[in-house]
Design a protein around this motif. Structure first.
Motif: not given
Length: 248
Positions: A210-219, A221-232, A234-239
């Motif tokens: 499984l290979e996924l790119i999740l790109a947070p948008g303006p809406d 939630p901040a806890e999603i971004v925090d979670m992604l920073e913890g285990f995913a 980071a890719r160029p462009g914010g994904g």
């Protein structure tokens, strides 16, 4: 000579229909379970011509109750074919399935609506609860040792969202399925504010990637971004890249 062959063919068809009308479905279910790895049929009633199983399970995925009815007209093309009807609380829909002259098991015109959790949690690195509805469609495929091949299909997840352990709206998600060699591959995309794209593959030995790119948008939630920073990753462009592999 032609008349003799026609009479012989007609006699064989009548004999086959007689067997199907009277052959107990339980004996047929035992045979199928020996032939298809991971297949389990419970509370089987009726005959091979028309019957029902109170529970159908393939590997760890429970498909619920299924009923079947034989299609005699398919005998004219040298096939044994059934119409399957799924009517459980988790899966509803139908398909045609049968066996061709070469002994190949096939399916066609599969169209089912199902709850997403059982399928998503087969591949998700985290146990999740979801909302929305899946629709699974496939025009035609073959089963080789219980694994789909020569498949073209699509899974649509309408109004997709993750409810737990986080809250995330994904819009409408599409998974386009194709057979590549012996493997089954899929391409994932969506139209939500939080972007989702990637690939998944599954082999006949149940190895998956499984290979996924999740790109947070303006809406998002901040806890999603925090979670992604913890285990995913980071890719160029914010994904964020989510990668997983294993065996089902």
């Amino acid at each position: 000579m032609r008349t003799s062959w026609r009479l012989l063919t007609a006699g064989l068809l009548v004999y086959l229909l007689f067997l199907l009308l009277n052959f107990p479905a339980q004996r047929g279910a035992r045979f199928l379970q020996q032939q298809v790895d991971g297949l389990a049929l419970q509370t089987v009633t009726g005959t091979l011509f028309s019957g029902r199983a109170g529970r159908l399970q393939i590997q760890e995925i429970v498909l619920g109750p299924v009923s079947w009815s034989f299609r005699p007209v398919a005998l004219l093309t040298g096939r044994l074919e059934y119409h399957l009807d799924f009517s459980g609380p988790l899966i509803k829909g139908g398909a045609y399935a049968g066996v061709g002259l070469s002994g190949t098991v096939f399916g066609r015109e599969l169209d089912m609506a199902l709850q997403p959790d059982p399928l998503i949690n087969q591949f998700s690195p985290l146990r999740v609860e979801t909302a929305g509805a899946f629709r699974v469609r496939a025009e035609r495929f073959q089963l080789v040792d219980g694994f789909p091949q020569e498949l073209r299909g699509q899974v649509d997840w309408t109004d997709a969202s993750i409810v737990d352990p986080v809250s995330l709206e994904l819009g409408d998600v599409a998974l386009v399925l194709n057979s590549e060699g012996e493997a089954l591959t899929g391409q994932i995309s969506n139209n939500g504010e939080t972007g989702l794209a990637g690939d998944i593959s599954l082999t006949p030995t149940r190895d998956y990637r499984l290979e996924l790119i999740l790109a947070p948008g303006p809406d998002t939630p901040a806890e999603i971004v925090d979670m992604l920073e913890g285990f995913a990753e980071a890719r160029p462009g914010g994904g964020y890249r989510i990668s997983d592999a294993g065996r089902l």
